[in-house]
Design a protein around this motif. Structure first.
Motif, PDB file in Angstrom:
ATOM      1  N   GLU A 130       0.840  -1.201   0.000  1.00 32.65           N
ATOM      2  CA  GLU A 130       0.000   0.000   0.000  1.00 32.65           C
ATOM      3  C   GLU A 130       0.876   1.253   0.000  1.00 32.65           C
ATOM      4  O   GLU A 130       0.484   2.303  -0.509  1.00 32.65           O
ATOM      5  CB  GLU A 130      -0.902   0.020   1.238  1.00 32.65           C
ATOM      6  N   PHE A 131       2.050   1.131   0.587  1.00 30.93           N
ATOM      7  CA  PHE A 131       2.926   2.296   0.697  1.00 30.93           C
ATOM      8  C   PHE A 131       3.460   2.696  -0.678  1.00 30.93           C
ATOM      9  O   PHE A 131       3.902   1.861  -1.452  1.00 30.93           O
ATOM     10  CB  PHE A 131       4.104   1.996   1.646  1.00 30.93           C
ATOM     11  N   ASP A 132       3.352   3.969  -0.967  1.00 32.01           N
ATOM     12  CA  ASP A 132       4.061   4.492  -2.137  1.00 32.01           C
ATOM     13  C   ASP A 132       4.654   5.845  -1.759  1.00 32.01           C
ATOM     14  O   ASP A 132       4.429   6.354  -0.662  1.00 32.01           O
ATOM     15  CB  ASP A 132       3.168   4.569  -3.383  1.00 32.01           C
TER      16      ASP A 132
ATOM     17  N   ALA B  57       4.027   8.735  -2.379  1.00 26.03           N
ATOM     18  CA  ALA B  57       3.179   9.932  -2.258  1.00 26.03           C
ATOM     19  C   ALA B  57       3.360  10.548  -0.866  1.00 26.03           C
ATOM     20  O   ALA B  57       3.090  11.731  -0.660  1.00 26.03           O
ATOM     21  CB  ALA B  57       1.716   9.570  -2.480  1.00 26.03           C
ATOM     22  N   LEU B  58       3.779   9.728   0.081  1.00 25.10           N
ATOM     23  CA  LEU B  58       4.104  10.261   1.411  1.00 25.10           C
ATOM     24  C   LEU B  58       5.363   9.553   1.909  1.00 25.10           C
ATOM     25  O   LEU B  58       5.801   8.556   1.326  1.00 25.10           O
ATOM     26  CB  LEU B  58       2.944  10.108   2.396  1.00 25.10           C
TER      27      LEU B  58
ATOM     28  N   LYS C 115      -4.242  12.110   8.491  1.00 28.98           N
ATOM     29  CA  LYS C 115      -5.147  12.131   7.329  1.00 28.98           C
ATOM     30  C   LYS C 115      -6.146  13.286   7.418  1.00 28.98           C
ATOM     31  O   LYS C 115      -7.363  13.091   7.320  1.00 28.98           O
ATOM     32  CB  LYS C 115      -5.886  10.787   7.185  1.00 28.98           C
ATOM     33  N   ILE C 116      -5.594  14.460   7.652  1.00 25.64           N
ATOM     34  CA  ILE C 116      -6.417  15.675   7.642  1.00 25.64           C
ATOM     35  C   ILE C 116      -5.718  16.721   6.770  1.00 25.64           C
ATOM     36  O   ILE C 116      -4.495  16.655   6.606  1.00 25.64           O
ATOM     37  CB  ILE C 116      -6.656  16.242   9.075  1.00 25.64           C
ATOM     38  N   PRO C 117      -6.451  17.690   6.214  1.00 24.16           N
ATOM     39  CA  PRO C 117      -5.799  18.705   5.372  1.00 24.16           C
ATOM     40  C   PRO C 117      -4.798  19.536   6.184  1.00 24.16           C
ATOM     41  O   PRO C 117      -4.964  19.690   7.400  1.00 24.16           O
ATOM     42  CB  PRO C 117      -6.964  19.584   4.902  1.00 24.16           C
TER      43      PRO C 117
ATOM     44  N   ARG D 157       1.331   6.887  10.954  1.00 27.80           N
ATOM     45  CA  ARG D 157      -0.119   6.774  10.762  1.00 27.80           C
ATOM     46  C   ARG D 157      -0.614   5.426  11.302  1.00 27.80           C
ATOM     47  O   ARG D 157      -1.608   5.367  12.024  1.00 27.80           O
ATOM     48  CB  ARG D 157      -0.456   6.887   9.270  1.00 27.80           C
TER      49      ARG D 157
ATOM     50  N   SER E 200      -0.274  16.181   8.552  1.00 34.68           N
ATOM     51  CA  SER E 200      -1.431  16.008   7.666  1.00 34.68           C
ATOM     52  C   SER E 200      -1.488  14.561   7.161  1.00 34.68           C
ATOM     53  O   SER E 200      -2.552  13.935   7.162  1.00 34.68           O
ATOM     54  CB  SER E 200      -1.312  16.997   6.494  1.00 34.68           C
ATOM     55  N   ASP E 201      -0.326  14.022   6.762  1.00 33.09           N
ATOM     56  CA  ASP E 201      -0.293  12.641   6.252  1.00 33.09           C
ATOM     57  C   ASP E 201      -0.535  11.622   7.354  1.00 33.09           C
ATOM     58  O   ASP E 201      -1.173  10.596   7.120  1.00 33.09           O
ATOM     59  CB  ASP E 201       1.076  12.363   5.594  1.00 33.09           C
TER      60      ASP E 201
END
Lengths: 192, 271
Positions: A66-68, A70-71, A164-166, A79, A160-161
């Motif tokens: 699942e990890f990529d 993108a973060l 999982k909030i803006p 997380r 944020s990552d």
């Protein structure tokens, strides 16, 4: 870039996808950090900390695809750690109360932080235990961002990552958390 | 590591995660598409609600709006925006978007899609099709018939056919009822509208002596579902309507203007 054979987290993830043993290197890198983090989130008992850590790494390994990029891998691990700590509270039906009082060094860094809003804490010359208790009394949503920002030294985008909030919500929550802390600390006798 | 080895834990396949992300994006896309359809149908329903002539059917603008608001489409649009928001937030990086951005993406997407669907005329198809199938939704077509096919209230909607005499024509309303329509009280503009439009709205009054006789005072364009109207078209129809109900409006034969038609006009003007 990897220097002197030291691999980045992302490179180790790629290798661990094919060869399980490389995941052990990631566990070594994150074990202590995540143990400290889950304690700060309120997992008190050392056995529970060990259980939560085990679940974190099993879940991370199971969901490795699942990890990529993108973060960051660090944010991804934090997380999972955050979610597992919450699961642990749910299972035990306890309200999380962080162990921030013992983080005197971090609390003093927080107190001395130049970020807007922290002056009041600094001026009040309150001791770490008082600030730690005040942070522990915050609502979970505020305490989560305060812990990540001032105790785990995460940047806004990382918080944020992890949560999982803006990013805008991170800033808002931090701002409100400071306001609540200020209010609570003003009522403390040491502030007078 | 021991537990991972002992339990033979292995990473889940990548497709599991990819398909989950694709599912959320697809559901968001579906929500935007349904929202687009709802917006296209709403636009059609609003455009053809007959607001240009609202004084003829309602006491005031508020009661008119309450009657014609496309509740079903508004509800569906709100539902799809919420559903789209939920799905977008559950995509891999959806949490990074602020509420404003998510709303702009969902509502903006529906607006773009709705404009395209409306532009190709799908708004009327959706509105009519859904109106025929869902019992609690009155399509704008049926609503116009219900509002205007009401001789007791002095309104008819339908089409004129053969002249019966110099002052009467045969008129068939949307229910298929045939009327003898008296036209002596009409102005040249009304008569022109009667000749020009396939379907017309008639404001007047029913004869007390006979059930199938209706005295026409004002003729307005009928329901034109296949026409897309610009704002200026609608404003033009509105000003033509207001001009038509004024007492000084020209009539074919002033002597023929009945007191009843005067009362009809005054009643509309007083609203």
């Amino acid at each position: 870039m990897p220097v002197g054979g030291i691999k980045t987290d992302e490179e180790l993830v790629e290798m661990a996808r094919n060869q399980r043993e490389f995941f052990g290197l990631l566990i070594e890198r994150y074990e202590a950090k995540l143990a400290r983090y889950v304690r700060r989130l309120g997992v008190r008992d050392e056995e529970d900390v060990a259980d939560v850590l085990q679940e974190i790494f099993i879940k991370a390994y199971r969901n490795l695809n699942e990890f990529d990029t993108a973060l960051s891998f660090s944010s991804w691990m934090y997380r999972i750690a955050h979610n597992e700590a919450i699961n642990s509270f749910r299972k035990k039906r306890v309200r999380p109360e962080g162990h921030l009082v013992s983080d005197s060094e971090d609390i003093l860094t927080f107190v001395a932080s130049t970020e807007k809003g922290s002056e009041i804490l600094f001026d009040a010359a309150l001791d770490a235990a008082v600030v730690g208790r005040a942070v522990s009394h915050l609502d979970n949503k505020y305490r989560d961002v305060v812990i990540l920002r001032f105790f785990e030294h995460k940047e806004y985008d990382e918080i944020s990552d992890i949560l999982k909030i803006p990013i805008g919500s991170v800033a808002t929550l931090l701002h409100r958390a400071k306001g609540r802390l200020r209010k609570e600390l003003k009522e403390h006798p040491a502030y007078e | 590591m021991m537990r991972i080895s002992d339990d033979a834990v292995s990473p889940r396949a990548r497709w599991v995660f990819v398909s989950r992300d694709v599912t959320f994006w697809t559901l968001w896309g579906g929500a935007v598409l349904i929202g687009s359809a709802a917006l296209a149908a709403s636009a059609f329903a609003t455009e053809h609600a007959g607001w240009e002539f609202y004084e003829a059917t309602h006491r005031n603008m508020i009661t008119f709006i309450v009657t014609v608001l496309p509740y079903l489409w508004i509800g569906i649009l709100a539902g799809t925006v919420l559903f789209g928001y939920f799905n977008l937030r559950h995509t891999k990086t959806g949490y990074r978007y602020s509420l404003t951005i998510v709303m702009i993406m969902s509502i903006g997407g529906s607006f773009v899609g709705g404009a395209i669907l409306y532009g190709i005329g799908a708004g009327s198809t959706i509105e009519v099709m859904v109106g025929e199938r869902i019992p609690f939704h009155t399509s704008v077509v049926r609503l116009q018939e219900e509002l205007w096919d009401d001789a007791d209230e002095g309104r008819l909607i339908g089409s004129a056919s053969a002249p019966l005499t110099e002052e009467t024509i045969l008129f068939t309303d949307t229910n298929g009822t045939k009327w003898t329509l008296y036209t002596a009280g009409l102005s040249p503009k009304d008569l022109d509208a009667l000749a020009r439009f396939e379907e017309v709205r008639v404001i007047g009054y029913q004869a007390t002596t006979s059930d199938d006789v209706f005295y026409a005072c004002i003729i307005l364009p009928g329901f034109l579902p296949h026409e897309q109207n610009s704002i200026s078209d609608m404003l033009g129809r509105r000003s033509a309507f207001l001009e038509r109900v004024r007492p000084e409006s020209e009539i074919k034969d002033p002597a023929m203007r009945s007191n009843e038609c005067e009362r009809v006009r005054v009643r509309i003007l007083q609203k």
